[in-house]
Write a protein that holds these residues in place. Structure first.
Motif, PDB file in Angstrom:
ATOM      1  N   SER A 133       0.824  -1.205   0.000  1.00 46.68           N
ATOM      2  CA  SER A 133       0.000   0.000   0.000  1.00 46.68           C
ATOM      3  C   SER A 133       0.862   1.260   0.000  1.00 46.68           C
ATOM      4  O   SER A 133       0.597   2.201  -0.754  1.00 46.68           O
ATOM      5  CB  SER A 133      -0.910  -0.002   1.219  1.00 46.68           C
ATOM      6  OG  SER A 133      -1.649   1.191   1.290  1.00 46.68           O
ATOM      7  N   HIS A 176       2.613   1.792  -3.333  1.00 42.64           N
ATOM      8  CA  HIS A 176       1.686   1.932  -4.460  1.00 42.64           C
ATOM      9  C   HIS A 176       1.959   0.883  -5.532  1.00 42.64           C
ATOM     10  O   HIS A 176       1.974   1.183  -6.719  1.00 42.64           O
ATOM     11  CB  HIS A 176       1.740   3.338  -5.056  1.00 42.64           C
ATOM     12  CG  HIS A 176       1.349   4.409  -4.082  1.00 42.64           C
ATOM     13  ND1 HIS A 176       0.062   4.567  -3.632  1.00 42.64           N
ATOM     14  CD2 HIS A 176       2.092   5.363  -3.462  1.00 42.64           C
ATOM     15  CE1 HIS A 176       0.019   5.579  -2.783  1.00 42.64           C
ATOM     16  NE2 HIS A 176       1.239   6.072  -2.646  1.00 42.64           N
ATOM     17  N   PRO A 200      -1.996  -0.636  -8.592  1.00 44.30           N
ATOM     18  CA  PRO A 200      -2.523   0.626  -9.127  1.00 44.30           C
ATOM     19  C   PRO A 200      -4.044   0.625  -9.261  1.00 44.30           C
ATOM     20  O   PRO A 200      -4.703  -0.416  -9.184  1.00 44.30           O
ATOM     21  CB  PRO A 200      -1.885   0.690 -10.512  1.00 44.30           C
ATOM     22  CG  PRO A 200      -1.753  -0.743 -10.918  1.00 44.30           C
ATOM     23  CD  PRO A 200      -1.472  -1.494  -9.632  1.00 44.30           C
ATOM     24  N   GLY A 234      -5.874  -0.840  -5.926  1.00 43.23           N
ATOM     25  CA  GLY A 234      -5.036  -0.167  -4.934  1.00 43.23           C
ATOM     26  C   GLY A 234      -5.864   0.661  -3.969  1.00 43.23           C
ATOM     27  O   GLY A 234      -5.581   0.712  -2.771  1.00 43.23           O
ATOM     28  N   TYR A 235      -6.896   1.313  -4.496  1.00 43.04           N
ATOM     29  CA  TYR A 235      -7.812   2.080  -3.657  1.00 43.04           C
ATOM     30  C   TYR A 235      -8.531   1.154  -2.683  1.00 43.04           C
ATOM     31  O   TYR A 235      -8.666   1.468  -1.502  1.00 43.04           O
ATOM     32  CB  TYR A 235      -8.806   2.812  -4.559  1.00 43.04           C
ATOM     33  CG  TYR A 235      -9.843   3.622  -3.830  1.00 43.04           C
ATOM     34  CD1 TYR A 235      -9.513   4.857  -3.281  1.00 43.04           C
ATOM     35  CD2 TYR A 235     -11.142   3.161  -3.707  1.00 43.04           C
ATOM     36  CE1 TYR A 235     -10.466   5.612  -2.623  1.00 43.04           C
ATOM     37  CE2 TYR A 235     -12.100   3.905  -3.052  1.00 43.04           C
ATOM     38  CZ  TYR A 235     -11.755   5.131  -2.517  1.00 43.04           C
ATOM     39  OH  TYR A 235     -12.696   5.861  -1.860  1.00 43.04           O
ATOM     40  N   ASP A 238      -6.099   0.084   0.040  1.00 41.66           N
ATOM     41  CA  ASP A 238      -5.938   1.143   1.047  1.00 41.66           C
ATOM     42  C   ASP A 238      -7.151   1.236   1.955  1.00 41.66           C
ATOM     43  O   ASP A 238      -7.026   1.322   3.182  1.00 41.66           O
ATOM     44  CB  ASP A 238      -5.704   2.491   0.372  1.00 41.66           C
ATOM     45  CG  ASP A 238      -4.373   2.580  -0.334  1.00 41.66           C
ATOM     46  OD1 ASP A 238      -3.515   1.714  -0.085  1.00 41.66           O
ATOM     47  OD2 ASP A 238      -4.193   3.522  -1.133  1.00 41.66           O
TER      48      ASP A 238
END
Length: 100
Positions: free
Chosen positions: A53, A56, A59, A63-64, A67
């Motif tokens: 996380s 990064h 992607p 990735g969102y 997180d």
């Protein structure tokens, strides 16, 4: 990160409240728990996810979600800790002393 916190505040509060409830009721469970080997593997997995996380590595949308999932899991753990601690304080204070 501020976007995650502001946009998903309701979900994060819900995660803390769910963790609080689970921490409150799970104190009475007297199971064996996880083994040391399993706990180490879970710690390595959690550290790898946090590192991914921060770096990064994942992607875009996934990735969102990573997180958001990590933030929600951290809120859940904080709620569990608070719930278990408060349950311990309340039960320890109100329980009658054991007969000798």
């Amino acid at each position: 990160m501020p976007y995650l916190l502001s946009f998903h505040m309701g979900w994060l509060i819900g995660s803390v409240l769910l963790g609080f409830c689970m921490g409150w009721i799970s104190v009475v469970q007297r199971g064996n728990g996880t083994s040391k080997v399993t706990a180490r593997w879970l710690a390595v997995l959690a550290a790898a996810l946090v590192a991914a996380s921060f770096a990064h590595v994942v992607p875009g949308r996934f990735g969102y979600w990573l997180d958001l999932g990590l933030v929600m899991f951290a809120c859940y753990l904080v709620g569990c800790t608070i719930g278990a601690w408060l349950r311990d304080r309340v039960v320890a204070r109100t329980a009658p002393p054991a007969p000798l």
